[in-house]
Design a protein around this motif. Structure first.
Motif, mmCIF file in Angstrom:
data_model
loop_
_atom_site.group_PDB
_atom_site.id
_atom_site.type_symbol
_atom_site.label_atom_id
_atom_site.label_comp_id
_atom_site.label_asym_id
_atom_site.label_seq_id
_atom_site.Cartn_x
_atom_site.Cartn_y
_atom_site.Cartn_z
ATOM 1 N N LEU A 67 -13.302 19.141 -47.627
ATOM 2 C CA LEU A 67 -13.262 18.759 -49.048
ATOM 3 C C LEU A 67 -12.359 17.543 -49.259
ATOM 4 C CD1 LEU A 67 -13.032 22.222 -50.896
ATOM 5 C CD2 LEU A 67 -15.016 20.698 -50.758
ATOM 6 N N ALA A 68 -11.208 17.543 -48.608
ATOM 7 C CA ALA A 68 -10.281 16.407 -48.738
ATOM 8 C C ALA A 68 -10.928 15.133 -48.211
ATOM 9 C CB ALA A 68 -8.982 16.707 -47.980
ATOM 10 N N THR A 69 -11.646 15.264 -47.102
ATOM 11 C CA THR A 69 -12.328 14.111 -46.506
ATOM 12 C C THR A 69 -13.416 13.590 -47.435
ATOM 13 O OG1 THR A 69 -11.833 14.864 -44.269
ATOM 14 C CG2 THR A 69 -13.739 13.408 -44.512
ATOM 15 N N LEU A 119 -12.498 24.241 -44.416
ATOM 16 C CA LEU A 119 -13.115 23.836 -45.688
ATOM 17 C C LEU A 119 -12.204 22.883 -46.475
ATOM 18 C CD1 LEU A 119 -15.254 23.939 -47.933
ATOM 19 C CD2 LEU A 119 -14.251 26.102 -48.699
ATOM 20 N N PRO A 120 -10.910 23.217 -46.673
ATOM 21 C CA PRO A 120 -10.034 22.260 -47.364
ATOM 22 C C PRO A 120 -10.030 20.883 -46.696
ATOM 23 C CG PRO A 120 -8.923 24.373 -47.152
ATOM 24 C CD PRO A 120 -10.232 24.504 -46.418
ATOM 25 N N TYR A 121 -10.066 20.847 -45.378
ATOM 26 C CA TYR A 121 -10.089 19.553 -44.682
ATOM 27 C C TYR A 121 -11.355 18.777 -45.017
ATOM 28 C CZ TYR A 121 -10.796 16.131 -40.991
ATOM 29 O OH TYR A 121 -11.059 14.967 -40.325
ATOM 30 N N ARG A 149 -6.968 7.293 -46.225
ATOM 31 C CA ARG A 149 -5.889 8.151 -46.718
ATOM 32 C C ARG A 149 -4.526 7.628 -46.276
ATOM 33 N NH1 ARG A 149 -2.080 10.615 -48.098
ATOM 34 N NH2 ARG A 149 -2.002 12.505 -49.367
ATOM 35 N N SER A 179 3.411 13.306 -48.971
ATOM 36 C CA SER A 179 2.123 12.619 -48.958
ATOM 37 C C SER A 179 1.148 13.298 -48.007
ATOM 38 C CB SER A 179 2.304 11.184 -48.543
ATOM 39 O OG SER A 179 2.630 11.113 -47.177
ATOM 40 N N THR A 202 -4.653 16.787 -53.110
ATOM 41 C CA THR A 202 -5.990 17.265 -52.766
ATOM 42 C C THR A 202 -6.538 16.510 -51.557
ATOM 43 O OG1 THR A 202 -6.250 17.587 -55.142
ATOM 44 C CG2 THR A 202 -8.186 17.972 -53.802
ATOM 45 N N SER A 203 -6.099 15.269 -51.363
ATOM 46 C CA SER A 203 -6.636 14.454 -50.268
ATOM 47 C C SER A 203 -5.766 14.500 -49.018
ATOM 48 C CB SER A 203 -6.779 12.998 -50.724
ATOM 49 O OG SER A 203 -5.500 12.430 -50.954
ATOM 50 N N ARG A 204 -4.612 15.137 -49.101
ATOM 51 C CA ARG A 204 -3.633 15.069 -48.007
ATOM 52 C C ARG A 204 -4.235 15.376 -46.633
ATOM 53 N NH1 ARG A 204 0.061 18.194 -45.223
ATOM 54 N NH2 ARG A 204 -0.674 20.086 -46.232
ATOM 55 N N LEU A 205 -5.020 16.445 -46.553
ATOM 56 C CA LEU A 205 -5.564 16.864 -45.255
ATOM 57 C C LEU A 205 -6.482 15.828 -44.615
ATOM 58 C CD1 LEU A 205 -6.426 20.645 -45.565
ATOM 59 C CD2 LEU A 205 -4.472 19.581 -44.446
ATOM 60 N N ALA A 206 -7.036 14.925 -45.415
ATOM 61 C CA ALA A 206 -7.925 13.896 -44.849
ATOM 62 C C ALA A 206 -7.156 12.983 -43.903
ATOM 63 C CB ALA A 206 -8.577 13.081 -45.963
ATOM 64 N N ALA A 256 -12.686 29.148 -43.850
ATOM 65 C CA ALA A 256 -12.543 29.151 -45.308
ATOM 66 C C ALA A 256 -11.221 28.533 -45.758
ATOM 67 C CB ALA A 256 -12.660 30.578 -45.845
ATOM 68 N N ILE A 257 -10.118 28.901 -45.134
ATOM 69 C CA ILE A 257 -8.822 28.504 -45.710
ATOM 70 C C ILE A 257 -8.209 27.274 -45.058
ATOM 71 C CG2 ILE A 257 -8.161 30.726 -46.715
ATOM 72 C CD1 ILE A 257 -6.535 29.815 -43.566
ATOM 73 N N THR A 289 -4.493 21.577 -51.089
ATOM 74 C CA THR A 289 -5.842 21.226 -51.543
ATOM 75 C C THR A 289 -6.232 22.027 -52.784
ATOM 76 O OG1 THR A 289 -6.312 20.946 -49.182
ATOM 77 C CG2 THR A 289 -8.177 20.732 -50.670
#
Lengths: 282, 282
Positions: free
Chosen positions: B179-181, B175-177, A267, A282, B208-212, B171-172, A208
């Protein structure tokens, strides 16, 4: 980007002659050592002499300065292509080029967050969409020549108008960069008193935040020449993020589940559209 | 996570016997077919019989329900470990376990956004930090046993208290999840009238979107059991993102350059800390 294109053209034997132009003599040496070009020089006028296709591959505002500079020089009749990441400001600058030059805005959608000739990769363009933004004065023959060049390095040409391009990349490229940057700044801020934050950061943070490592001058040129679209997209992102935060704060699980599910479905749909080479990460 | 751990233990010959418990008979068959376990069953009581170490590897709120269920069953004297992604709610539930059970909260920092036994990977834990959250009643011997297990699969044990863990992962990881969503939802919203948005989305959007694409029930459990910390971190992110948006909207290039440069420096520092296996996609 420029180095990768030169390498693909030179190493694939796709052009009679590939000539590189760089500001610094070390880059000229490096381009030759990396087998990216037939010949390289620091002299723009020398490189232009007899050129059929001129490709500008620098950050956006530097491309605009180069176009202004070229407009005052003696140019051969040629196709002048740029690889800049925003298009409206560039095609506007291209209007001033002499009539015997065929200008064409372009943007290959395959950047890396690493930059410089050392990161050049002749396979960078394979399967990548490559946007073409013709001006009113761009001839069909010039467009066909650009298409042939693009297809020769394995990319897929796609004609768009400049405003639509800039708006699309604001969403799918500039927004991810700003989000990645905000993420790194927040983690650093929260981690000021706890360095453990960096030790625990795993693959989720890594992916991310990856774009935050992009070249700053390149990204600043992109943001500053696409301010209206990026600001609009960021406003949407702030609103969406505020909405998610509110749902979580109020413990509203059902609407939160619905949004997370929707994002996951989208996604997954996107991941299934990716060419095979991308699936592994991916 | 559970499948990967079982596979690492079974295939590495690291345990006398690895027994899998699953709700569905198909998963039991799959675990045997994938060589993840010596034996598998849908009967919890059967699997518990004679167990030295019990590992709970489900989403967080399901772990909590399992702990409550186990507290009412006949348990052997054992080390009870969980792999849940938040720790405060879990270790609180563990307090109710019978006195002859040694509970220990744990969180291996190596998730993937794909889930299910089919995605299991015996090398998943190699070089990953694995957080251990002992309770007051957890003995030094139990902690040592957990450390041995963790090191046997190649991970690095790290003792933290539950509150600090939950705050760090907010935070690590969480949050990334989010943001990706938010990114995926915004792109979908903006792309409603222009499907081209998905065709142009390149590696920046992809990463950047992978975690979504993460499992929704797993993530919902994480967010709902870590609401306070995630909300605090999201508030910081909204503020940082609002600040970046304001600088861009007002065209304040110098402070924008300073922030982008700071984020890039931090991201580069972080990339340099990553173990070698991660460098290729950093």
């Amino acid at each position: 980007m420029g180095g990768s294109l030169a390498m693909a053209l030179y190493q694939g034997g796709l052009c009679r002659e590939v000539v590189g132009v760089a500001r610094r003599p070390e880059t000229v040496q490096q381009a030759l050592a990396l087998q990216a070009v037939h010949y390289a020089t620091t002299q723009l006028s020398e490189a232009l002499c007899g050129a059929d296709i001129v490709v500008l591959a620098t950050p956006v505002r530097s491309i605009i300065r180069h176009i202004q500079q070229l407009s005052t020089m003696t140019l051969p009749p040629c196709l002048l292509l740029d690889l800049g990441s925003t298009k409206q400001a560039i095609v506007r600058a291209m209007e001033a080029l002499p009539a015997h030059v065929q200008p064409l805005g372009s943007h290959p959608m395959c950047g890396k967050e690493v930059s410089g000739l050392a990161a050049a990769d002749p396979n960078l363009y394979r399967d990548a969409p490559w946007v073409l933004v013709p001006l009113a004065r761009t001839s069909e023959a010039s467009l066909d020549l650009a298409r042939a060049l693009i297809q020769a390095v394995g990319a897929r040409p796609l004609v768009l108008d400049a405003a639509r391009h800039d708006w699309l990349v604001a969403a799918i490229s500039h927004l991810p960069y700003v989000l990645a940057t905000a993420l790194v700044l927040v983690v650093a801020q929260l981690g000021r008193n706890d360095a453990m934050v960096w030790q625990l950061a795993a693959s989720g943070f890594r992916d991310t935040s990856r774009l935050a490592g992009s070249d700053v001058e390149m990204m600043l040129d992109i943001l500053m020449t696409n301010r209206t679209a990026v600001e609009e997209v960021l406003t949407h992102a702030l609103s969406q993020l505020g909405h998610l935060t509110g749902l979580l704060a109020r413990g509203e699980e059902e609407p939160l589940r619905a949004l997370l599910t929707r994002a996951r479905t989208l996604r997954t749909m996107y991941a299934n559209m990716l060419p095979d080479r991308d699936l592994s990460t991916s």
